[in-house]
Design a protein around this motif. Structure first.
Motif, PDB file in Angstrom:
ATOM      1  N   GLU A   1      24.334  -4.582  32.790  1.00  0.00           N
ATOM      2  CA  GLU A   1      24.419  -5.027  31.401  1.00  0.00           C
ATOM      3  C   GLU A   1      24.972  -6.433  31.260  1.00  0.00           C
ATOM      4  O   GLU A   1      24.501  -7.217  30.424  1.00  0.00           O
ATOM      5  CB  GLU A   1      25.268  -4.053  30.573  1.00  0.00           C
ATOM      6  CG  GLU A   1      25.264  -4.390  29.090  1.00  0.00           C
ATOM      7  CD  GLU A   1      26.019  -3.392  28.238  1.00  0.00           C
ATOM      8  OE1 GLU A   1      26.073  -3.602  27.015  1.00  0.00           O
ATOM      9  OE2 GLU A   1      26.560  -2.415  28.795  1.00  0.00           O
ATOM     10  N   ALA A   2      25.962  -6.791  32.065  1.00  0.00           N
ATOM     11  CA  ALA A   2      26.560  -8.119  31.957  1.00  0.00           C
ATOM     12  C   ALA A   2      25.522  -9.212  32.194  1.00  0.00           C
ATOM     13  O   ALA A   2      25.422 -10.179  31.430  1.00  0.00           O
ATOM     14  CB  ALA A   2      27.715  -8.258  32.947  1.00  0.00           C
TER      15      ALA A   2
ATOM     16  N   LEU B   1      14.035  -4.179  21.045  1.00  0.00           N
ATOM     17  CA  LEU B   1      14.582  -2.888  20.650  1.00  0.00           C
ATOM     18  C   LEU B   1      15.496  -2.400  21.767  1.00  0.00           C
ATOM     19  O   LEU B   1      15.130  -2.431  22.941  1.00  0.00           O
ATOM     20  CB  LEU B   1      13.455  -1.877  20.420  1.00  0.00           C
ATOM     21  CG  LEU B   1      13.859  -0.417  20.178  1.00  0.00           C
ATOM     22  CD1 LEU B   1      14.686  -0.278  18.917  1.00  0.00           C
ATOM     23  CD2 LEU B   1      12.615   0.470  20.118  1.00  0.00           C
ATOM     24  N   VAL B   2      16.686  -1.931  21.413  1.00  0.00           N
ATOM     25  CA  VAL B   2      17.658  -1.432  22.392  1.00  0.00           C
ATOM     26  C   VAL B   2      17.903   0.048  22.119  1.00  0.00           C
ATOM     27  O   VAL B   2      18.248   0.426  21.001  1.00  0.00           O
ATOM     28  CB  VAL B   2      18.988  -2.205  22.309  1.00  0.00           C
ATOM     29  CG1 VAL B   2      19.955  -1.715  23.393  1.00  0.00           C
ATOM     30  CG2 VAL B   2      18.748  -3.703  22.447  1.00  0.00           C
ATOM     31  N   VAL B   3      17.714   0.886  23.134  1.00  0.00           N
ATOM     32  CA  VAL B   3      17.944   2.322  23.002  1.00  0.00           C
ATOM     33  C   VAL B   3      18.716   2.838  24.214  1.00  0.00           C
ATOM     34  O   VAL B   3      18.733   2.210  25.267  1.00  0.00           O
ATOM     35  CB  VAL B   3      16.615   3.110  22.870  1.00  0.00           C
ATOM     36  CG1 VAL B   3      15.847   2.694  21.629  1.00  0.00           C
ATOM     37  CG2 VAL B   3      15.745   2.921  24.120  1.00  0.00           C
ATOM     38  N   SER B   4      19.343   3.994  24.051  1.00  0.00           N
ATOM     39  CA  SER B   4      19.969   4.688  25.180  1.00  0.00           C
ATOM     40  C   SER B   4      19.211   5.997  25.374  1.00  0.00           C
ATOM     41  O   SER B   4      18.256   6.286  24.653  1.00  0.00           O
ATOM     42  CB  SER B   4      21.458   4.940  24.919  1.00  0.00           C
ATOM     43  OG  SER B   4      21.641   5.754  23.783  1.00  0.00           O
TER      44      SER B   4
ATOM     45  N   LEU C   1      26.115  -6.301  25.230  1.00  0.00           N
ATOM     46  CA  LEU C   1      24.990  -6.999  24.616  1.00  0.00           C
ATOM     47  C   LEU C   1      25.343  -7.429  23.194  1.00  0.00           C
ATOM     48  O   LEU C   1      25.041  -8.548  22.767  1.00  0.00           O
ATOM     49  CB  LEU C   1      23.759  -6.096  24.605  1.00  0.00           C
ATOM     50  CG  LEU C   1      22.525  -6.635  23.882  1.00  0.00           C
ATOM     51  CD1 LEU C   1      22.053  -7.934  24.519  1.00  0.00           C
ATOM     52  CD2 LEU C   1      21.411  -5.602  23.892  1.00  0.00           C
ATOM     53  N   VAL C   2      25.980  -6.543  22.444  1.00  0.00           N
ATOM     54  CA  VAL C   2      26.380  -6.876  21.073  1.00  0.00           C
ATOM     55  C   VAL C   2      27.350  -8.048  21.079  1.00  0.00           C
ATOM     56  O   VAL C   2      27.215  -9.000  20.294  1.00  0.00           O
ATOM     57  CB  VAL C   2      27.022  -5.652  20.377  1.00  0.00           C
ATOM     58  CG1 VAL C   2      27.594  -6.052  19.021  1.00  0.00           C
ATOM     59  CG2 VAL C   2      25.991  -4.546  20.209  1.00  0.00           C
TER      60      VAL C   2
ATOM     61  N   GLY D   1      25.593 -16.242  18.259  1.00  0.00           N
ATOM     62  CA  GLY D   1      25.123 -16.426  16.897  1.00  0.00           C
ATOM     63  C   GLY D   1      23.756 -15.825  16.639  1.00  0.00           C
ATOM     64  O   GLY D   1      23.067 -16.207  15.682  1.00  0.00           O
ATOM     65  N   VAL D   2      23.353 -14.855  17.462  1.00  0.00           N
ATOM     66  CA  VAL D   2      22.061 -14.189  17.300  1.00  0.00           C
ATOM     67  C   VAL D   2      22.255 -12.939  16.450  1.00  0.00           C
ATOM     68  O   VAL D   2      23.125 -12.113  16.728  1.00  0.00           O
ATOM     69  CB  VAL D   2      21.458 -13.803  18.670  1.00  0.00           C
ATOM     70  CG1 VAL D   2      20.203 -12.964  18.498  1.00  0.00           C
ATOM     71  CG2 VAL D   2      21.148 -15.052  19.472  1.00  0.00           C
ATOM     72  N   GLN D   3      21.443 -12.805  15.421  1.00  0.00           N
ATOM     73  CA  GLN D   3      21.576 -11.654  14.533  1.00  0.00           C
ATOM     74  C   GLN D   3      21.211 -10.357  15.247  1.00  0.00           C
ATOM     75  O   GLN D   3      20.276 -10.318  16.048  1.00  0.00           O
ATOM     76  CB  GLN D   3      20.683 -11.829  13.312  1.00  0.00           C
ATOM     77  CG  GLN D   3      21.184 -12.861  12.315  1.00  0.00           C
ATOM     78  CD  GLN D   3      20.364 -12.857  11.044  1.00  0.00           C
ATOM     79  OE1 GLN D   3      19.145 -12.735  11.084  1.00  0.00           O
ATOM     80  NE2 GLN D   3      21.030 -12.962   9.913  1.00  0.00           N
ATOM     81  N   ILE D   4      21.961  -9.320  14.933  1.00  0.00           N
ATOM     82  CA  ILE D   4      21.710  -8.010  15.526  1.00  0.00           C
ATOM     83  C   ILE D   4      21.980  -6.955  14.456  1.00  0.00           C
ATOM     84  O   ILE D   4      22.879  -7.123  13.627  1.00  0.00           O
ATOM     85  CB  ILE D   4      22.602  -7.786  16.772  1.00  0.00           C
ATOM     86  CG1 ILE D   4      22.252  -6.481  17.479  1.00  0.00           C
ATOM     87  CG2 ILE D   4      24.077  -7.852  16.423  1.00  0.00           C
ATOM     88  CD1 ILE D   4      22.874  -6.362  18.864  1.00  0.00           C
TER      89      ILE D   4
END
Length: 293
Positions: A64-65, A82-85, A99-100, A107-110
């Motif tokens: 993830e890092a 799209l991010v899912v678990s 990631l968040v 400065g990227v919208q999520i």
């Protein structure tokens, strides 16, 4: 739908009909799907009867890092991600938190597409107070972290929700009963939203005995959520000291799940102010006595 380039979406925790229409639309229109396990996500998409041209990439605790920087850069360039678990909401005891943080820093919208989650489901079904609660994630295995958790729970007046594996749930509830009191109210939810959904309610001692019987029978299977009622204000936040024989039973229970007896004895002793050698010897004697019955 894609005004925000990076979307965290909840997936069903068991029952496929809990998949939202928004999740389906995101699957169909994503360019990249970052998932905990690409095989599991591909299987989920097939079971939902959906199709996607998105590229599936892994996003798990080991990568993830490094992967977060890559995904954030792609999202900043306008790629629909799209991010899912495997089940439930990403970043909640699942990959996604880093990631968040990376997206916020850049400065990227999520945004999030909410859906099924084991935490509120178990809380609602527990029958315990829901006005104030805390979520502790998975019960820690490290001695110091486990001791800190038990110390906190000894005086925690809010309801607490925890995750535990099927191989450790019986021993964990027994340990909690010995440390926090057999009468402390709790609930154990198993296989939420699935065919064999079940919620056990009662005092920790009663639940520990029930789970021990089941473990000795056909074993314990499925996903487990432990909901622990709050401590009474009159408890004063003082953790009950576990007696040597009670601690020995906890050690044996965890050893029967595959952990090393000596390692567990050292951990439990450290958490409850007992002598590790004495506890190890007591556990050995009780286990030998059980075999000779």
């Amino acid at each position: 739908m894609w005004e925000t380039p990076l979307v965290l979406a909840a997936t069903p925790i068991g029952n496929l009909t809990d998949a939202t229409e928004r999740l389906r639309m995101l699957i169909r229109s994503a360019e990249i799907i970052a998932c905990e396990d690409t095989r599991s996500t591909r299987h989920l998409i097939q079971r939902l009867g959906e199709q996607t041209e998105a590229r599936l990439v892994s996003l798990h605790e080991h990568n993830e890092a490094a992967r977060s920087a890559e995904l954030v850069a792609q999202a900043a360039a306008g790629t629909r991600i799209l991010v899912v678990s495997d089940a439930g909401m990403p970043a909640v005891s699942d990959p996604g938190h880093r990631l968040v943080r990376a997206a916020v820093a850049a400065g990227v919208q999520i945004t999030a597409a909410p859906g099924a989650s084991a935490v509120p489901a178990a809380l609602a079904l527990s029958g315990l107070p829901t006005g104030q609660f805390s979520f502790g994630g998975f019960v820690p295995r490290k001695q110091s972290e486990r001791a800190a958790l038990l110390q906190r729970l000894s005086g925690e007046e809010w309801t607490t929700v925890l995750f535990e594996s099927p191989h450790r749930i019986a021993a964990t509830v027994a340990e909690f009963a010995a440390a926090l009191g057999a009468d402390r109210p709790a609930a154990v939810a198993r296989e939420l939203t699935k065919k064999y959904e079940e919620v056990l309610r009662g005092g920790l001692g009663e639940l520990a005995a029930d789970l021990a019987d089941r473990q000795a029978g056909n074993g314990l299977k499925g996903e487990f959520v432990l909901v622990l009622g709050g401590a009474s204000p009159c408890d004063g936040g003082t953790q009950e000291v576990m007696e040597l024989q009670e601690a020995a039973d906890v050690v044996i229970g965890r050893a029967e799940q595959g952990e090393k007896l000596k390692t567990v004895a050292k951990e439990i002793a450290g958490a409850h102010g007992l002598n590790a050698s004495e506890l190890y010897d007591a556990a050995n004697r009780r286990r030998a006595a059980g075999r000779n019955r």
